[in-house]
Design a protein around this motif. Structure first.
Motif, PDB file in Angstrom:
ATOM      1  N   PRO A   1      54.409  -7.390  -6.501  1.00  0.00           N
ATOM      2  CA  PRO A   1      53.747  -8.034  -7.631  1.00  0.00           C
ATOM      3  C   PRO A   1      53.068  -7.049  -8.581  1.00  0.00           C
ATOM      4  O   PRO A   1      52.892  -7.357  -9.769  1.00  0.00           O
ATOM      5  CB  PRO A   1      52.712  -8.956  -6.970  1.00  0.00           C
ATOM      6  CG  PRO A   1      52.482  -8.362  -5.618  1.00  0.00           C
ATOM      7  CD  PRO A   1      53.776  -7.744  -5.214  1.00  0.00           C
ATOM      8  N   ALA A   2      52.703  -5.864  -8.074  1.00  0.00           N
ATOM      9  CA  ALA A   2      52.012  -4.893  -8.918  1.00  0.00           C
ATOM     10  C   ALA A   2      52.969  -4.140  -9.827  1.00  0.00           C
ATOM     11  O   ALA A   2      52.673  -3.891 -11.004  1.00  0.00           O
ATOM     12  CB  ALA A   2      51.232  -3.910  -8.043  1.00  0.00           C
ATOM     13  N   THR A   3      54.139  -3.781  -9.306  1.00  0.00           N
ATOM     14  CA  THR A   3      55.074  -2.954 -10.076  1.00  0.00           C
ATOM     15  C   THR A   3      56.310  -3.704 -10.552  1.00  0.00           C
ATOM     16  O   THR A   3      57.009  -3.243 -11.462  1.00  0.00           O
ATOM     17  CB  THR A   3      55.541  -1.773  -9.216  1.00  0.00           C
ATOM     18  OG1 THR A   3      56.325  -2.282  -8.113  1.00  0.00           O
ATOM     19  CG2 THR A   3      54.351  -0.983  -8.684  1.00  0.00           C
TER      20      THR A   3
ATOM     21  N   MET B   1      55.513 -15.604  -8.316  1.00  0.00           N
ATOM     22  CA  MET B   1      54.619 -14.924  -7.399  1.00  0.00           C
ATOM     23  C   MET B   1      54.248 -15.804  -6.201  1.00  0.00           C
ATOM     24  O   MET B   1      54.553 -16.982  -6.160  1.00  0.00           O
ATOM     25  CB  MET B   1      53.350 -14.525  -8.142  1.00  0.00           C
ATOM     26  CG  MET B   1      53.558 -13.412  -9.168  1.00  0.00           C
ATOM     27  SD  MET B   1      53.978 -11.814  -8.388  1.00  0.00           S
ATOM     28  CE  MET B   1      55.765 -11.823  -8.465  1.00  0.00           C
ATOM     29  N   ASP B   2      53.553 -15.175  -5.250  1.00  0.00           N
ATOM     30  CA  ASP B   2      52.936 -15.865  -4.118  1.00  0.00           C
ATOM     31  C   ASP B   2      53.940 -16.450  -3.139  1.00  0.00           C
ATOM     32  O   ASP B   2      53.657 -17.438  -2.454  1.00  0.00           O
ATOM     33  CB  ASP B   2      51.953 -16.938  -4.599  1.00  0.00           C
ATOM     34  CG  ASP B   2      50.902 -16.354  -5.528  1.00  0.00           C
ATOM     35  OD1 ASP B   2      50.300 -15.330  -5.147  1.00  0.00           O
ATOM     36  OD2 ASP B   2      50.708 -16.895  -6.627  1.00  0.00           O
TER      37      ASP B   2
ATOM     38  N   LEU C   1      54.707  -8.892   6.253  1.00  0.00           N
ATOM     39  CA  LEU C   1      55.749  -8.535   5.296  1.00  0.00           C
ATOM     40  C   LEU C   1      55.683  -9.409   4.055  1.00  0.00           C
ATOM     41  O   LEU C   1      55.807 -10.639   4.141  1.00  0.00           O
ATOM     42  CB  LEU C   1      57.130  -8.680   5.957  1.00  0.00           C
ATOM     43  CG  LEU C   1      58.341  -8.420   5.059  1.00  0.00           C
ATOM     44  CD1 LEU C   1      58.364  -6.961   4.591  1.00  0.00           C
ATOM     45  CD2 LEU C   1      59.635  -8.767   5.790  1.00  0.00           C
ATOM     46  N   ALA C   2      55.489  -8.792   2.896  1.00  0.00           N
ATOM     47  CA  ALA C   2      55.639  -9.433   1.581  1.00  0.00           C
ATOM     48  C   ALA C   2      54.977 -10.804   1.528  1.00  0.00           C
ATOM     49  O   ALA C   2      55.625 -11.820   1.283  1.00  0.00           O
ATOM     50  CB  ALA C   2      57.124  -9.533   1.226  1.00  0.00           C
ATOM     51  N   THR C   3      53.672 -10.836   1.719  1.00  0.00           N
ATOM     52  CA  THR C   3      52.968 -12.110   1.844  1.00  0.00           C
ATOM     53  C   THR C   3      52.515 -12.709   0.519  1.00  0.00           C
ATOM     54  O   THR C   3      52.111 -13.877   0.483  1.00  0.00           O
ATOM     55  CB  THR C   3      51.747 -11.951   2.764  1.00  0.00           C
ATOM     56  OG1 THR C   3      50.947 -10.863   2.299  1.00  0.00           O
ATOM     57  CG2 THR C   3      52.183 -11.678   4.203  1.00  0.00           C
ATOM     58  N   ARG C   4      52.577 -11.943  -0.564  1.00  0.00           N
ATOM     59  CA  ARG C   4      52.233 -12.484  -1.891  1.00  0.00           C
ATOM     60  C   ARG C   4      53.204 -11.929  -2.934  1.00  0.00           C
ATOM     61  O   ARG C   4      52.790 -11.439  -3.984  1.00  0.00           O
ATOM     62  CB  ARG C   4      50.788 -12.130  -2.268  1.00  0.00           C
ATOM     63  CG  ARG C   4      49.719 -12.869  -1.459  1.00  0.00           C
ATOM     64  CD  ARG C   4      48.341 -12.654  -2.072  1.00  0.00           C
ATOM     65  NE  ARG C   4      47.319 -13.461  -1.420  1.00  0.00           N
ATOM     66  CZ  ARG C   4      46.531 -13.033  -0.428  1.00  0.00           C
ATOM     67  NH1 ARG C   4      46.689 -11.793   0.032  1.00  0.00           N
ATOM     68  NH2 ARG C   4      45.618 -13.816   0.097  1.00  0.00           N
ATOM     69  N   HIS C   5      54.467 -12.033  -2.682  1.00  0.00           N
ATOM     70  CA  HIS C   5      55.490 -11.358  -3.465  1.00  0.00           C
ATOM     71  C   HIS C   5      56.438 -12.350  -4.150  1.00  0.00           C
ATOM     72  O   HIS C   5      56.423 -13.546  -3.864  1.00  0.00           O
ATOM     73  CB  HIS C   5      56.299 -10.429  -2.563  1.00  0.00           C
ATOM     74  CG  HIS C   5      55.546  -9.223  -2.101  1.00  0.00           C
ATOM     75  ND1 HIS C   5      54.371  -9.311  -1.396  1.00  0.00           N
ATOM     76  CD2 HIS C   5      55.816  -7.888  -2.231  1.00  0.00           C
ATOM     77  CE1 HIS C   5      53.933  -8.090  -1.110  1.00  0.00           C
ATOM     78  NE2 HIS C   5      54.792  -7.218  -1.606  1.00  0.00           N
TER      79      HIS C   5
ATOM     80  N   SER D   1      62.753 -17.715  -6.019  1.00  0.00           N
ATOM     81  CA  SER D   1      63.152 -17.656  -7.424  1.00  0.00           C
ATOM     82  C   SER D   1      64.408 -18.481  -7.663  1.00  0.00           C
ATOM     83  O   SER D   1      64.510 -19.203  -8.661  1.00  0.00           O
ATOM     84  CB  SER D   1      63.373 -16.206  -7.842  1.00  0.00           C
ATOM     85  OG  SER D   1      62.166 -15.481  -7.779  1.00  0.00           O
ATOM     86  N   TYR D   2      65.380 -18.379  -6.730  1.00  0.00           N
ATOM     87  CA  TYR D   2      66.599 -19.176  -6.906  1.00  0.00           C
ATOM     88  C   TYR D   2      66.277 -20.666  -6.968  1.00  0.00           C
ATOM     89  O   TYR D   2      66.757 -21.377  -7.867  1.00  0.00           O
ATOM     90  CB  TYR D   2      67.628 -18.936  -5.783  1.00  0.00           C
ATOM     91  CG  TYR D   2      68.716 -19.970  -5.890  1.00  0.00           C
ATOM     92  CD1 TYR D   2      69.730 -19.821  -6.824  1.00  0.00           C
ATOM     93  CD2 TYR D   2      68.646 -21.176  -5.181  1.00  0.00           C
ATOM     94  CE1 TYR D   2      70.670 -20.830  -7.022  1.00  0.00           C
ATOM     95  CE2 TYR D   2      69.577 -22.181  -5.373  1.00  0.00           C
ATOM     96  CZ  TYR D   2      70.583 -22.002  -6.300  1.00  0.00           C
ATOM     97  OH  TYR D   2      71.480 -23.012  -6.518  1.00  0.00           O
ATOM     98  N   PHE D   3      65.497 -21.170  -6.032  1.00  0.00           N
ATOM     99  CA  PHE D   3      65.301 -22.619  -5.973  1.00  0.00           C
ATOM    100  C   PHE D   3      64.441 -23.135  -7.122  1.00  0.00           C
ATOM    101  O   PHE D   3      64.666 -24.259  -7.603  1.00  0.00           O
ATOM    102  CB  PHE D   3      64.758 -23.042  -4.610  1.00  0.00           C
ATOM    103  CG  PHE D   3      65.824 -23.050  -3.556  1.00  0.00           C
ATOM    104  CD1 PHE D   3      66.803 -24.035  -3.547  1.00  0.00           C
ATOM    105  CD2 PHE D   3      65.887 -22.047  -2.601  1.00  0.00           C
ATOM    106  CE1 PHE D   3      67.819 -24.025  -2.598  1.00  0.00           C
ATOM    107  CE2 PHE D   3      66.893 -22.031  -1.642  1.00  0.00           C
ATOM    108  CZ  PHE D   3      67.860 -23.023  -1.647  1.00  0.00           C
ATOM    109  N   LEU D   4      63.484 -22.352  -7.613  1.00  0.00           N
ATOM    110  CA  LEU D   4      62.791 -22.775  -8.825  1.00  0.00           C
ATOM    111  C   LEU D   4      63.755 -22.762 -10.003  1.00  0.00           C
ATOM    112  O   LEU D   4      63.751 -23.679 -10.834  1.00  0.00           O
ATOM    113  CB  LEU D   4      61.587 -21.882  -9.107  1.00  0.00           C
ATOM    114  CG  LEU D   4      60.810 -22.251 -10.378  1.00  0.00           C
ATOM    115  CD1 LEU D   4      60.300 -23.696 -10.341  1.00  0.00           C
ATOM    116  CD2 LEU D   4      59.657 -21.282 -10.623  1.00  0.00           C
TER     117      LEU D   4
END
Length: 370
Positions: A33-35, A330-331, A340-344, A350-353
């Motif tokens: 999420p930062a980069t 996000m999230d 592992l990747a808990t807020r990513h 992304s696909y389902f949204l």
């Protein structure tokens, strides 16, 4: 809400283009999420098909002229995975290849999807009436010929599509048996979903139920609930067998009764730290897309209205609170058990949204593919 959906789609389409231009090796898996930098999987892991699915949706409904080429290239990269001993070939080849045939009439994607379906069907255990996880199944705590989980019910959709394409009745029989057995394996009496089950490969007898990615082995992990709703919804869509509509509705009703008032699920419904624990936008997005598919085919008008309203409210919550201006969702909460990747951004969320937004914008209805 039409403008809201269109604006969100535009953001996500720009992000798809930016990702395709910058990720040159492997498949997008999860992003910082930062980069915004993607961690990729060289061969697609269990998630590569979702990235391809976003490209196929973009190729069919977007205005990016390179999308069809990108989709074809990444789909070709999936072809060797037909031989991998993992039930997650259902995810890889339904979204990653069959969707290309369904949306764009792509002949190479069709052949790739059929190869994946045939090899997947070869792993079927008729005594258990299930497709086992397989020795190479990704990210399960227990893998092999005696393990099953609800994530894999969606594999039935790939086999039912392949049956329609080829006329091979065996593919349909395997799909129906697999989805039905997972009702016994994973759907509890109250409509909640237990992620996984172990069975005796020799007899097919179920030995135990457990949730290997949840807060405890007996908890209701949000993504398991979501995968159940999705898998039985798609099996009903492709088969017309009311058993699967009923299973999907039981799981959906449980979700609606237990989801937070702001519609975005916590990562596990039984986490004692709620409301200060992780959310999971990926489970939430899976449910939004599934409810949009299920609503027009629900068993009653009341359920149909409730599912549609919940899907719209859920998608709106994701867009308003978790979809950034740059198109990153996000999230997503991958795995708190291993940190592992808990807020990513997670590619399947992304696909389902993305799928849900295409549906809400009046562009895409999975039922029209059947």
């Amino acid at each position: 809400m039409t403008d809201v959906w269109k604006d969100a789609l535009a953001r996500m389409r720009r992000h798809v283009t930016q990702t395709a231009e910058t990720v040159t090796g492997g498949f997008p898996h999860f992003a910082d999420p930062a980069t915004g930098t993607w961690t990729t999987s060289p061969a697609g892991d269990w998630t590569g098909g979702f990235w391809n699915g976003m490209l196929w949706l973009t190729a069919r409904y977007g205005d990016e002229p390179r999308a069809r080429m990108w989709a074809a290239q990444w789909t070709a990269r999936l072809r060797p995975r037909a031989e991998s001993d993992t039930v997650f070939r259902g995810f890889l080849f339904y979204y990653g290849a069959a969707l290309g045939a369904l949306l764009c009439g792509d002949a190479a994607a069709r052949e790739t999807a059929l190869a994946g379906a045939r090899r997947l069907a070869a792993s079927y255990n008729p005594r258990a009436q299930a497709l086992p996880l397989g020795a190479a199944a990704e990210e399960a705590s227990d893998v092999g010929a005696g393990e099953a989980n609800v994530d894999t019910v969606q594999a039935s959709a790939l086999l039912l599509w392949a049956h329609r394409e080829t006329g091979d009745v065996t593919l349909r029989d395997i799909a129906i048996g697999h989805a039905a057995r997972h009702i016994e394996f994973c759907l509890r009496d109250d409509g909640s979903v237990c992620q996984s089950a172990s069975f005796d490969p020799a007899t097919g007898r179920m030995l135990r139920r457990y949730t290997h990615k949840g807060i405890t082995d007996a908890s209701t992990w949000a993504r398991a609930q979501a995968w159940g709703i999705l898998g039985w919804t798609l099996t009903y869509l492709w088969s017309g067998d009311a058993r699967f509509r009923d299973a999907a509705e039981r799981a959906a009703d449980w979700w609606l009764a237990h989801a937070p008032t702001d519609h975005v699920a916590f990562w596990d419904f039984d986490d004692p730290k709620i409301p200060t624990t992780f959310r999971d936008t990926t489970a939430t997005a899976i449910v939004a897309a599934s409810l949009l598919t299920l609503a027009p085919r629900a068993s009653s008008a009341e359920r149909a209205r409730a599912y549609r309203a919940a899907a719209e409210a859920t998608a709106a919550a994701l867009v308003a609170g978790h979809l950034r201006a740059d198109g990153m969702l996000m999230d997503g909460c991958y795995s708190p058990r291993i940190g592992l990747a808990t807020r990513h951004e997670l590619i399947w969320g992304s696909y389902f949204l993305f799928e849900a937004l295409h549906n809400l914008a009046g562009l895409y209805d999975p039922a029209k593919l059947v």
